[in-house]
Design a protein around this motif. Structure first.
Motif, PDB file in Angstrom:
ATOM      1  N   ALA A 110      -1.036  44.383 -59.823  1.00  0.00           N
ATOM      2  CA  ALA A 110      -0.501  44.520 -61.186  1.00  0.00           C
ATOM      3  C   ALA A 110       0.607  43.499 -61.349  1.00  0.00           C
ATOM      4  O   ALA A 110       1.274  43.108 -60.383  1.00  0.00           O
ATOM      5  CB  ALA A 110       0.040  45.930 -61.421  1.00  0.00           C
ATOM      6  N   ALA A 111       0.805  43.048 -62.573  1.00  0.00           N
ATOM      7  CA  ALA A 111       1.895  42.124 -62.889  1.00  0.00           C
ATOM      8  C   ALA A 111       2.419  42.464 -64.274  1.00  0.00           C
ATOM      9  O   ALA A 111       1.637  42.798 -65.163  1.00  0.00           O
ATOM     10  CB  ALA A 111       1.416  40.676 -62.827  1.00  0.00           C
ATOM     11  N   LEU A 112       3.715  42.396 -64.421  1.00  0.00           N
ATOM     12  CA  LEU A 112       4.289  42.695 -65.728  1.00  0.00           C
ATOM     13  C   LEU A 112       5.457  41.762 -66.004  1.00  0.00           C
ATOM     14  O   LEU A 112       6.160  41.341 -65.080  1.00  0.00           O
ATOM     15  CB  LEU A 112       4.759  44.146 -65.817  1.00  0.00           C
ATOM     16  CG  LEU A 112       5.950  44.574 -64.960  1.00  0.00           C
ATOM     17  CD1 LEU A 112       6.683  45.736 -65.633  1.00  0.00           C
ATOM     18  CD2 LEU A 112       5.469  45.001 -63.572  1.00  0.00           C
ATOM     19  N   PRO A 113       5.638  41.394 -67.285  1.00  0.00           N
ATOM     20  CA  PRO A 113       6.772  40.551 -67.646  1.00  0.00           C
ATOM     21  C   PRO A 113       8.033  41.401 -67.770  1.00  0.00           C
ATOM     22  O   PRO A 113       7.996  42.530 -68.273  1.00  0.00           O
ATOM     23  CB  PRO A 113       6.358  39.981 -69.010  1.00  0.00           C
ATOM     24  CG  PRO A 113       5.424  41.008 -69.581  1.00  0.00           C
ATOM     25  CD  PRO A 113       4.764  41.685 -68.429  1.00  0.00           C
ATOM     26  N   VAL A 114       9.140  40.878 -67.289  1.00  0.00           N
ATOM     27  CA  VAL A 114      10.404  41.609 -67.344  1.00  0.00           C
ATOM     28  C   VAL A 114      11.529  40.676 -67.755  1.00  0.00           C
ATOM     29  O   VAL A 114      11.442  39.452 -67.596  1.00  0.00           O
ATOM     30  CB  VAL A 114      10.744  42.249 -65.983  1.00  0.00           C
ATOM     31  CG1 VAL A 114       9.689  43.265 -65.563  1.00  0.00           C
ATOM     32  CG2 VAL A 114      10.935  41.188 -64.898  1.00  0.00           C
ATOM     33  N   LEU A 115      12.596  41.287 -68.256  1.00  0.00           N
ATOM     34  CA  LEU A 115      13.831  40.579 -68.557  1.00  0.00           C
ATOM     35  C   LEU A 115      14.968  41.299 -67.849  1.00  0.00           C
ATOM     36  O   LEU A 115      15.001  42.543 -67.811  1.00  0.00           O
ATOM     37  CB  LEU A 115      14.094  40.556 -70.059  1.00  0.00           C
ATOM     38  CG  LEU A 115      13.158  39.708 -70.917  1.00  0.00           C
ATOM     39  CD1 LEU A 115      13.479  39.887 -72.398  1.00  0.00           C
ATOM     40  CD2 LEU A 115      13.248  38.232 -70.532  1.00  0.00           C
ATOM     41  N   PRO A 116      15.914  40.569 -67.284  1.00  0.00           N
ATOM     42  CA  PRO A 116      17.050  41.238 -66.639  1.00  0.00           C
ATOM     43  C   PRO A 116      17.891  41.978 -67.669  1.00  0.00           C
ATOM     44  O   PRO A 116      17.955  41.585 -68.839  1.00  0.00           O
ATOM     45  CB  PRO A 116      17.831  40.077 -66.008  1.00  0.00           C
ATOM     46  CG  PRO A 116      17.417  38.871 -66.790  1.00  0.00           C
ATOM     47  CD  PRO A 116      16.002  39.104 -67.201  1.00  0.00           C
ATOM     48  N   VAL A 117      18.507  43.055 -67.246  1.00  0.00           N
ATOM     49  CA  VAL A 117      19.388  43.819 -68.129  1.00  0.00           C
ATOM     50  C   VAL A 117      20.720  43.081 -68.210  1.00  0.00           C
ATOM     51  O   VAL A 117      21.400  42.889 -67.191  1.00  0.00           O
ATOM     52  CB  VAL A 117      19.592  45.255 -67.607  1.00  0.00           C
ATOM     53  CG1 VAL A 117      20.602  45.999 -68.475  1.00  0.00           C
ATOM     54  CG2 VAL A 117      18.259  45.991 -67.574  1.00  0.00           C
ATOM     55  N   ALA A 118      21.094  42.654 -69.396  1.00  0.00           N
ATOM     56  CA  ALA A 118      22.307  41.863 -69.574  1.00  0.00           C
ATOM     57  C   ALA A 118      23.512  42.721 -69.962  1.00  0.00           C
ATOM     58  O   ALA A 118      24.657  42.366 -69.679  1.00  0.00           O
ATOM     59  CB  ALA A 118      22.077  40.795 -70.645  1.00  0.00           C
ATOM     60  N   ASP A 119      23.260  43.839 -70.629  1.00  0.00           N
ATOM     61  CA  ASP A 119      24.360  44.679 -71.101  1.00  0.00           C
ATOM     62  C   ASP A 119      24.824  45.650 -70.017  1.00  0.00           C
ATOM     63  O   ASP A 119      24.061  46.057 -69.141  1.00  0.00           O
ATOM     64  CB  ASP A 119      23.925  45.494 -72.319  1.00  0.00           C
ATOM     65  CG  ASP A 119      23.527  44.612 -73.489  1.00  0.00           C
ATOM     66  OD1 ASP A 119      24.210  43.607 -73.717  1.00  0.00           O
ATOM     67  OD2 ASP A 119      22.529  44.935 -74.157  1.00  0.00           O
TER      68      ASP A 119
ATOM     69  N   ASP B  24       3.784  42.712 -59.088  1.00  0.00           N
ATOM     70  CA  ASP B  24       4.632  41.518 -59.202  1.00  0.00           C
ATOM     71  C   ASP B  24       5.333  41.498 -60.551  1.00  0.00           C
ATOM     72  O   ASP B  24       4.748  41.899 -61.575  1.00  0.00           O
ATOM     73  CB  ASP B  24       3.787  40.248 -59.070  1.00  0.00           C
ATOM     74  CG  ASP B  24       3.414  39.952 -57.621  1.00  0.00           C
ATOM     75  OD1 ASP B  24       3.703  40.798 -56.743  1.00  0.00           O
ATOM     76  OD2 ASP B  24       2.825  38.873 -57.374  1.00  0.00           O
ATOM     77  N   LEU B  25       6.572  41.051 -60.537  1.00  0.00           N
ATOM     78  CA  LEU B  25       7.329  40.845 -61.765  1.00  0.00           C
ATOM     79  C   LEU B  25       7.300  39.363 -62.110  1.00  0.00           C
ATOM     80  O   LEU B  25       7.517  38.512 -61.247  1.00  0.00           O
ATOM     81  CB  LEU B  25       8.777  41.300 -61.589  1.00  0.00           C
ATOM     82  CG  LEU B  25       9.005  42.735 -61.097  1.00  0.00           C
ATOM     83  CD1 LEU B  25      10.501  43.023 -61.020  1.00  0.00           C
ATOM     84  CD2 LEU B  25       8.305  43.734 -61.992  1.00  0.00           C
ATOM     85  N   VAL B  26       7.016  39.054 -63.375  1.00  0.00           N
ATOM     86  CA  VAL B  26       7.064  37.663 -63.835  1.00  0.00           C
ATOM     87  C   VAL B  26       8.078  37.564 -64.966  1.00  0.00           C
ATOM     88  O   VAL B  26       8.469  38.581 -65.566  1.00  0.00           O
ATOM     89  CB  VAL B  26       5.681  37.159 -64.322  1.00  0.00           C
ATOM     90  CG1 VAL B  26       4.628  37.360 -63.239  1.00  0.00           C
ATOM     91  CG2 VAL B  26       5.266  37.850 -65.610  1.00  0.00           C
ATOM     92  N   GLU B  27       8.491  36.360 -65.240  1.00  0.00           N
ATOM     93  CA  GLU B  27       9.484  36.138 -66.288  1.00  0.00           C
ATOM     94  C   GLU B  27       8.926  36.542 -67.654  1.00  0.00           C
ATOM     95  O   GLU B  27       7.853  36.102 -68.056  1.00  0.00           O
ATOM     96  CB  GLU B  27       9.885  34.661 -66.313  1.00  0.00           C
ATOM     97  CG  GLU B  27      10.928  34.324 -67.359  1.00  0.00           C
ATOM     98  CD  GLU B  27      11.210  32.831 -67.449  1.00  0.00           C
ATOM     99  OE1 GLU B  27      11.928  32.412 -68.360  1.00  0.00           O
ATOM    100  OE2 GLU B  27      10.683  32.080 -66.586  1.00  0.00           O
TER     101      GLU B  27
END
Length: 381
Positions: A126-135, A195-198
Protein backbone atom coordinates in the motif's frame (compact mmCIF):
# COMPACT_ATOMS: atom_id res chain seq x y z
CA UNK A 1 1.86 2.77 -15.86
CA UNK A 2 -1.44 0.88 -15.88
CA UNK A 3 -3.84 1.12 -12.99
CA UNK A 4 -7.53 1.20 -12.19
CA UNK A 5 -9.27 3.54 -9.78
CA UNK A 6 -12.13 3.52 -7.31
CA UNK A 7 -13.64 6.96 -6.69
CA UNK A 8 -15.82 6.76 -3.59
CA UNK A 9 -18.76 9.14 -3.83
CA UNK A 10 -21.51 7.54 -1.75
CA UNK A 11 -21.34 9.82 1.30
CA UNK A 12 -23.73 12.55 2.40
CA UNK A 13 -21.14 15.16 3.49
CA UNK A 14 -23.22 16.55 6.35
CA UNK A 15 -20.47 18.90 7.59
CA UNK A 16 -20.41 20.71 4.23
CA UNK A 17 -23.61 22.56 5.13
CA UNK A 18 -27.09 22.63 3.67
CA UNK A 19 -27.68 21.53 0.10
CA UNK A 20 -26.51 18.68 -2.08
CA UNK A 21 -23.82 16.28 -0.94
CA UNK A 22 -20.45 17.83 -1.68
CA UNK A 23 -19.57 15.47 -4.56
CA UNK A 24 -22.55 16.85 -6.54
CA UNK A 25 -21.87 20.53 -5.88
CA UNK A 26 -20.18 22.72 -8.45
CA UNK A 27 -16.55 23.75 -8.25
CA UNK A 28 -15.33 26.17 -10.93
CA UNK A 29 -18.25 25.24 -13.15
CA UNK A 30 -17.95 21.45 -12.87
CA UNK A 31 -19.37 18.92 -10.40
CA UNK A 32 -16.82 18.09 -7.72
CA UNK A 33 -16.88 14.40 -8.67
CA UNK A 34 -15.97 15.18 -12.28
CA UNK A 35 -12.73 16.92 -11.30
CA UNK A 36 -11.05 13.82 -9.87
CA UNK A 37 -12.48 11.40 -12.44
CA UNK A 38 -11.18 13.56 -15.31
CA UNK A 39 -7.75 13.92 -13.72
CA UNK A 40 -7.33 10.22 -12.94
CA UNK A 41 -8.35 9.24 -16.45
CA UNK A 42 -5.88 11.77 -17.85
CA UNK A 43 -3.17 10.38 -15.56
CA UNK A 44 -3.53 6.97 -17.20
CA UNK A 45 -6.24 5.06 -15.35
CA UNK A 46 -7.38 2.18 -17.56
CA UNK A 47 -10.83 2.54 -16.07
CA UNK A 48 -12.49 4.28 -13.14
CA UNK A 49 -15.18 2.74 -10.96
CA UNK A 50 -17.35 5.47 -9.42
CA UNK A 51 -19.07 4.21 -6.27
CA UNK A 52 -22.29 6.09 -5.49
CA UNK A 53 -25.22 5.66 -3.14
CA UNK A 54 -28.23 3.74 -4.35
CA UNK A 55 -30.54 6.04 -6.28
CA UNK A 56 -27.74 8.42 -7.34
CA UNK A 57 -26.85 6.61 -10.56
CA UNK A 58 -28.63 9.09 -12.83
CA UNK A 59 -27.04 12.06 -11.10
CA UNK A 60 -23.59 10.54 -11.50
CA UNK A 61 -24.21 9.84 -15.18
CA UNK A 62 -25.21 13.48 -15.70
CA UNK A 63 -22.18 14.78 -13.80
CA UNK A 64 -19.80 12.62 -15.87
CA UNK A 65 -21.55 13.03 -19.22
CA UNK A 66 -19.14 13.00 -22.14
CA UNK A 67 -16.38 11.12 -20.31
CA UNK A 68 -15.40 7.58 -21.30
CA UNK A 69 -13.53 4.92 -19.37
CA UNK A 70 -15.67 4.87 -16.23
CA UNK A 71 -18.52 2.79 -14.84
CA UNK A 72 -20.77 2.88 -11.80
CA UNK A 73 -21.03 0.71 -8.71
CA UNK A 74 -23.55 1.07 -5.87
CA UNK A 75 -21.97 1.61 -2.47
CA UNK A 76 -22.98 0.65 1.06
CA UNK A 77 -23.91 2.36 4.30
CA UNK A 78 -20.30 3.20 5.17
CA UNK A 79 -17.24 4.25 3.25
CA UNK A 80 -15.64 0.89 4.00
CA UNK A 81 -18.66 -0.93 2.55
CA UNK A 82 -18.51 1.27 -0.54
CA UNK A 83 -14.83 0.49 -1.10
CA UNK A 84 -15.50 -3.23 -0.81
CA UNK A 85 -18.43 -2.94 -3.22
CA UNK A 86 -16.16 -1.19 -5.71
CA UNK A 87 -13.43 -3.80 -5.35
CA UNK A 88 -15.91 -6.53 -6.20
CA UNK A 89 -16.51 -4.93 -9.61
CA UNK A 90 -12.83 -5.13 -10.61
CA UNK A 91 -11.60 -7.93 -12.78
CA UNK A 92 -9.93 -10.76 -10.79
CA UNK A 93 -6.36 -9.59 -11.40
CA UNK A 94 -4.54 -9.69 -8.03
CA UNK A 95 -1.44 -7.87 -9.30
CA UNK A 96 -3.45 -5.00 -10.84
CA UNK A 97 -2.73 -1.68 -9.16
CA UNK A 98 -5.81 0.14 -7.87
CA UNK A 99 -6.04 3.68 -6.54
CA UNK A 100 -8.79 4.34 -4.00
CA UNK A 101 -9.80 8.00 -3.93
CA UNK A 102 -12.32 10.18 -2.13
CA UNK A 103 -14.50 12.18 -4.51
CA UNK A 104 -14.34 15.05 -2.01
CA UNK A 105 -10.70 15.66 -3.00
CA UNK A 106 -11.24 17.18 -6.47
CA UNK A 107 -7.71 18.37 -7.26
CA UNK A 108 -5.40 15.41 -7.96
CA UNK A 109 -1.88 16.39 -9.08
CA UNK A 110 -0.55 13.86 -11.56
CA UNK A 111 2.85 13.89 -9.84
CA UNK A 112 1.26 12.38 -6.72
CA UNK A 113 -0.25 9.59 -8.83
CA UNK A 114 3.17 8.82 -10.31
CA UNK A 115 4.76 8.65 -6.85
CA UNK A 116 2.09 6.22 -5.65
CA UNK A 117 2.51 3.92 -8.65
CA UNK A 118 6.29 3.96 -8.22
CA UNK A 119 5.93 2.90 -4.58
CA UNK A 120 3.69 -0.07 -5.44
CA UNK A 121 5.95 -1.13 -8.31
CA UNK A 122 8.82 -0.91 -5.82
CA UNK A 123 7.28 -3.63 -3.65
CA UNK A 124 4.88 -1.85 -1.27
CA UNK A 125 1.51 -3.45 -0.51
CA UNK A 126 0.00 0.00 0.00
CA UNK A 127 1.12 3.58 -0.57
CA UNK A 128 -0.48 6.82 0.47
CA UNK A 129 0.36 10.50 0.06
CA UNK A 130 1.01 12.39 3.28
CA UNK A 131 1.90 15.86 4.48
CA UNK A 132 3.81 16.58 7.69
CA UNK A 133 1.82 18.19 10.49
CA UNK A 134 3.00 21.80 10.64
CA UNK A 135 0.75 23.16 13.40
CA UNK A 136 1.19 22.63 17.11
CA UNK A 137 -1.22 19.93 18.27
CA UNK A 138 -3.29 20.14 21.45
CA UNK A 139 -5.37 17.45 23.16
CA UNK A 140 -8.09 18.13 25.69
CA UNK A 141 -8.18 15.58 28.51
CA UNK A 142 -11.03 16.61 30.79
CA UNK A 143 -10.07 20.01 32.13
CA UNK A 144 -6.45 19.56 31.13
CA UNK A 145 -4.89 20.71 27.85
CA UNK A 146 -1.93 18.69 26.61
CA UNK A 147 0.55 19.50 23.86
CA UNK A 148 1.07 16.56 21.50
CA UNK A 149 4.50 15.90 20.06
CA UNK A 150 4.06 16.22 16.30
CA UNK A 151 7.38 14.62 15.44
CA UNK A 152 6.72 11.78 13.01
CA UNK A 153 3.05 12.71 12.55
CA UNK A 154 1.52 13.10 9.09
CA UNK A 155 -1.78 14.01 7.50
CA UNK A 156 -2.98 11.18 5.24
CA UNK A 157 -4.54 11.96 1.86
CA UNK A 158 -6.04 10.05 -1.04
CA UNK A 159 -5.72 8.53 -3.59
CA UNK A 160 -4.13 5.55 -1.86
CA UNK A 161 -2.56 2.82 -3.97
CA UNK A 162 -2.66 -0.97 -3.56
CA UNK A 163 -2.35 -4.24 -5.38
CA UNK A 164 -5.92 -5.46 -5.80
CA UNK A 165 -5.10 -8.85 -4.28
CA UNK A 166 -3.30 -7.37 -1.25
CA UNK A 167 -6.18 -5.01 -0.45
CA UNK A 168 -8.83 -7.69 -0.93
CA UNK A 169 -6.98 -10.14 1.33
CA UNK A 170 -6.46 -7.47 3.96
CA UNK A 171 -10.19 -6.77 4.06
CA UNK A 172 -10.89 -10.41 4.87
CA UNK A 173 -8.80 -9.99 8.04
CA UNK A 174 -10.34 -6.74 9.19
CA UNK A 175 -12.53 -6.97 12.35
CA UNK A 176 -16.17 -6.67 11.30
CA UNK A 177 -17.09 -4.56 14.34
CA UNK A 178 -14.56 -1.82 13.55
CA UNK A 179 -14.47 0.94 10.94
CA UNK A 180 -11.09 1.91 9.46
CA UNK A 181 -10.39 5.59 8.91
CA UNK A 182 -8.73 4.83 5.57
CA UNK A 183 -7.85 1.87 3.38
CA UNK A 184 -4.14 1.92 4.24
CA UNK A 185 -5.13 1.09 7.84
CA UNK A 186 -6.64 -2.17 6.60
CA UNK A 187 -3.34 -3.21 5.01
CA UNK A 188 -1.44 -2.06 8.12
CA UNK A 189 -3.65 -4.31 10.27
CA UNK A 190 -2.92 -7.27 8.00
CA UNK A 191 0.82 -6.72 8.38
CA UNK A 192 1.42 -5.41 4.86
CA UNK A 193 4.13 -3.00 3.88
CA UNK A 194 2.81 0.56 3.69
CA UNK A 195 4.92 3.29 2.06
CA UNK A 196 4.42 7.00 2.56
CA UNK A 197 4.97 9.30 -0.43
CA UNK A 198 5.01 13.06 -0.65
CA UNK A 199 1.50 14.48 -0.80
CA UNK A 200 0.31 17.84 -2.05
CA UNK A 201 -1.54 20.67 -0.30
CA UNK A 202 -3.84 20.91 -3.32
CA UNK A 203 -5.18 17.47 -2.43
CA UNK A 204 -7.34 19.08 0.22
CA UNK A 205 -10.57 17.43 1.27
CA UNK A 206 -13.79 19.41 0.96
CA UNK A 207 -15.33 19.06 4.41
CA UNK A 208 -16.72 22.42 5.50
CA UNK A 209 -18.51 25.17 3.49
CA UNK A 210 -15.44 27.42 3.53
CA UNK A 211 -13.34 24.69 1.90
CA UNK A 212 -15.08 25.27 -1.43
CA UNK A 213 -13.83 28.83 -1.62
CA UNK A 214 -10.30 27.66 -0.82
CA UNK A 215 -10.47 24.99 -3.53
CA UNK A 216 -11.64 27.55 -6.08
CA UNK A 217 -8.51 29.57 -5.33
CA UNK A 218 -6.27 26.53 -5.85
CA UNK A 219 -7.55 25.79 -9.35
CA UNK A 220 -5.19 27.23 -12.02
CA UNK A 221 -6.86 30.02 -13.94
CA UNK A 222 -6.25 32.00 -17.11
CA UNK A 223 -7.21 35.39 -18.45
CA UNK A 224 -9.00 35.42 -21.82
CA UNK A 225 -9.75 38.50 -23.95
CA UNK A 226 -12.29 38.54 -26.79
CA UNK A 227 -13.32 41.22 -29.27
CA UNK A 228 -16.57 41.78 -31.13
CA UNK A 229 -17.74 44.00 -33.97
CA UNK A 230 -21.21 44.65 -35.36
CA UNK A 231 -22.84 46.92 -37.96
CA UNK A 232 -26.47 47.79 -38.72
CA UNK A 233 -27.88 50.18 -41.29
CA UNK A 234 -30.30 52.98 -40.55
CA UNK A 235 -33.96 52.79 -41.58
CA UNK A 236 -37.25 54.53 -40.83
CA UNK A 237 -38.21 54.62 -37.17
CA UNK A 238 -38.59 56.72 -34.04
CA UNK A 239 -36.02 55.22 -31.66
CA UNK A 240 -32.99 52.97 -31.55
CA UNK A 241 -31.79 50.32 -29.08
CA UNK A 242 -28.18 50.84 -28.00
CA UNK A 243 -26.52 48.88 -25.18
CA UNK A 244 -29.88 47.84 -23.81
CA UNK A 245 -31.35 51.36 -23.71
CA UNK A 246 -34.05 52.72 -26.03
CA UNK A 247 -32.79 56.07 -27.33
CA UNK A 248 -35.22 58.50 -29.08
CA UNK A 249 -34.07 59.15 -32.65
CA UNK A 250 -35.55 59.92 -36.05
CA UNK A 251 -34.33 56.57 -37.41
CA UNK A 252 -33.88 53.01 -36.19
CA UNK A 253 -31.35 50.28 -36.86
CA UNK A 254 -32.49 47.47 -39.15
CA UNK A 255 -31.89 43.89 -38.13
CA UNK A 256 -33.55 40.53 -37.50
CA UNK A 257 -33.62 41.12 -33.73
CA UNK A 258 -33.82 44.57 -32.13
CA UNK A 259 -30.52 45.40 -33.93
CA UNK A 260 -28.76 46.55 -30.76
CA UNK A 261 -25.27 46.77 -32.25
CA UNK A 262 -23.66 47.49 -28.87
CA UNK A 263 -25.00 44.34 -27.21
CA UNK A 264 -24.34 42.30 -30.34
CA UNK A 265 -20.68 43.33 -30.39
CA UNK A 266 -20.38 42.65 -26.66
CA UNK A 267 -22.00 39.23 -26.99
CA UNK A 268 -19.52 38.35 -29.73
CA UNK A 269 -16.64 39.58 -27.57
CA UNK A 270 -17.64 37.22 -24.73
CA UNK A 271 -18.18 34.31 -27.12
CA UNK A 272 -14.81 35.05 -28.68
CA UNK A 273 -13.06 34.91 -25.31
CA UNK A 274 -14.70 31.52 -24.78
CA UNK A 275 -13.76 30.34 -28.29
CA UNK A 276 -17.47 29.56 -28.63
CA UNK A 277 -18.19 30.85 -32.12
CA UNK A 278 -20.22 33.97 -32.76
CA UNK A 279 -23.70 35.27 -32.14
CA UNK A 280 -24.97 33.84 -35.43
CA UNK A 281 -24.00 30.32 -34.34
CA UNK A 282 -26.13 30.58 -31.22
CA UNK A 283 -28.97 32.73 -32.59
CA UNK A 284 -29.20 32.22 -36.39
CA UNK A 285 -30.88 35.17 -38.15
CA UNK A 286 -32.68 32.61 -40.28
CA UNK A 287 -34.55 31.34 -37.21
CA UNK A 288 -37.92 33.12 -36.93
CA UNK A 289 -37.97 32.84 -33.13
CA UNK A 290 -35.32 35.56 -32.92
CA UNK A 291 -37.22 38.07 -35.10
CA UNK A 292 -37.48 41.25 -33.05
CA UNK A 293 -35.89 39.56 -30.02
CA UNK A 294 -34.38 41.70 -27.30
CA UNK A 295 -30.61 41.50 -27.51
CA UNK A 296 -30.23 41.29 -23.76
CA UNK A 297 -31.22 37.62 -24.15
CA UNK A 298 -28.18 37.08 -26.36
CA UNK A 299 -25.87 38.77 -23.87
CA UNK A 300 -27.24 36.81 -20.92
CA UNK A 301 -26.80 33.57 -22.85
CA UNK A 302 -23.12 34.37 -23.37
CA UNK A 303 -22.77 35.23 -19.68
CA UNK A 304 -24.39 31.91 -18.75
CA UNK A 305 -21.81 30.08 -20.87
CA UNK A 306 -19.05 31.80 -18.91
CA UNK A 307 -20.66 30.75 -15.63
CA UNK A 308 -21.00 27.14 -16.78
CA UNK A 309 -17.29 27.10 -17.55
CA UNK A 310 -16.61 28.17 -13.96
CA UNK A 311 -15.46 31.59 -15.13
CA UNK A 312 -16.36 35.17 -14.50
CA UNK A 313 -16.48 38.32 -16.60
CA UNK A 314 -13.92 40.78 -15.28
CA UNK A 315 -14.41 43.84 -17.49
CA UNK A 316 -16.20 44.90 -20.68
CA UNK A 317 -15.65 47.89 -22.96
CA UNK A 318 -18.04 48.97 -25.74
CA UNK A 319 -17.39 51.66 -28.33
CA UNK A 320 -20.27 52.97 -30.46
CA UNK A 321 -19.21 54.49 -33.80
CA UNK A 322 -21.79 56.89 -35.25
CA UNK A 323 -22.56 60.51 -36.11
CA UNK A 324 -26.02 60.34 -34.54
CA UNK A 325 -27.64 59.97 -32.06
CA UNK A 326 -25.63 61.58 -29.30
CA UNK A 327 -24.55 58.82 -26.93
CA UNK A 328 -23.14 60.80 -24.02
CA UNK A 329 -26.54 61.72 -22.46
CA UNK A 330 -27.41 58.00 -22.30
CA UNK A 331 -24.01 56.56 -21.49
CA UNK A 332 -24.55 56.17 -17.76
CA UNK A 333 -27.86 54.37 -18.30
CA UNK A 334 -26.15 52.06 -20.81
CA UNK A 335 -23.40 51.23 -18.34
CA UNK A 336 -25.91 50.51 -15.62
CA UNK A 337 -27.97 48.30 -17.93
CA UNK A 338 -24.96 46.22 -19.01
CA UNK A 339 -23.73 45.98 -15.42
CA UNK A 340 -27.13 44.64 -14.39
CA UNK A 341 -27.29 42.12 -17.22
CA UNK A 342 -23.81 40.78 -16.46
CA UNK A 343 -23.94 41.15 -12.65
CA UNK A 344 -20.87 43.37 -12.77
CA UNK A 345 -19.92 46.39 -10.66
CA UNK A 346 -20.39 49.64 -12.57
CA UNK A 347 -16.66 50.35 -12.68
CA UNK A 348 -16.17 47.11 -14.65
CA UNK A 349 -18.30 48.43 -17.53
CA UNK A 350 -17.13 51.03 -20.03
CA UNK A 351 -19.29 52.57 -22.78
CA UNK A 352 -18.01 55.29 -25.04
CA UNK A 353 -18.69 56.71 -28.48
CA UNK A 354 -16.77 58.21 -31.36
CA UNK A 355 -17.31 59.40 -34.90
CA UNK A 356 -15.37 58.81 -38.10
CA UNK A 357 -15.17 62.56 -38.84
CA UNK A 358 -17.68 62.23 -41.68
CA UNK A 359 -15.77 59.43 -43.38
CA UNK A 360 -17.13 56.03 -44.44
CA UNK A 361 -20.63 54.63 -44.10
CA UNK A 362 -21.02 55.82 -40.50
CA UNK A 363 -19.84 59.30 -41.50
CA UNK A 364 -22.47 59.37 -44.25
CA UNK A 365 -25.14 58.34 -41.69
CA UNK A 366 -25.78 55.08 -43.55
CA UNK A 367 -25.39 52.97 -40.44
CA UNK A 368 -23.91 52.53 -37.00
CA UNK A 369 -21.02 50.32 -35.92
CA UNK A 370 -19.99 48.99 -32.53
CA UNK A 371 -16.92 47.25 -31.26
CA UNK A 372 -16.39 45.62 -27.86
CA UNK A 373 -13.75 43.92 -25.76
CA UNK A 374 -14.46 41.47 -22.93
CA UNK A 375 -11.97 40.19 -20.37
CA UNK A 376 -12.74 36.85 -18.68
CA UNK A 377 -11.21 34.86 -15.85
CA UNK A 378 -11.54 31.12 -16.55
CA UNK A 379 -10.26 27.88 -15.07
CA UNK A 380 -7.24 26.71 -17.03
CA UNK A 381 -8.04 23.86 -19.39
Amino acid sequence: MTFSTLVVAAGTGMRAGAGDAKQWRTLAGKPVIRWSVETLLAAGASHVVVVVAKGEEARAAAALEGLTGWRLAVGGETRAASVRAGLETLAPAPEQIVLVHDAARPIVPEAVVRRLIDAIEGGADAALPVLPVADTLKRRAGETIETVDRDGLFRAQTPQAFRVGALSRAWTQWPGDQTPTDDAAVVEHAGGRVDLVEGDARLMKLTYPEDFDMAERLIPRQTRVGSGFDVHRWGPGGSVWLCGIEVPHDQTLIGHSDADAGLHALTDAILGALSAGDIGDHFPPSDPQWKGASSDRFLQHAADLVSRRGGKIVHVDVTLICEQPKVKPHRQAMRERIAGLLSLPLDAVSVKATTTEGLGFTGRNEGLAAQAVATLDLPAA
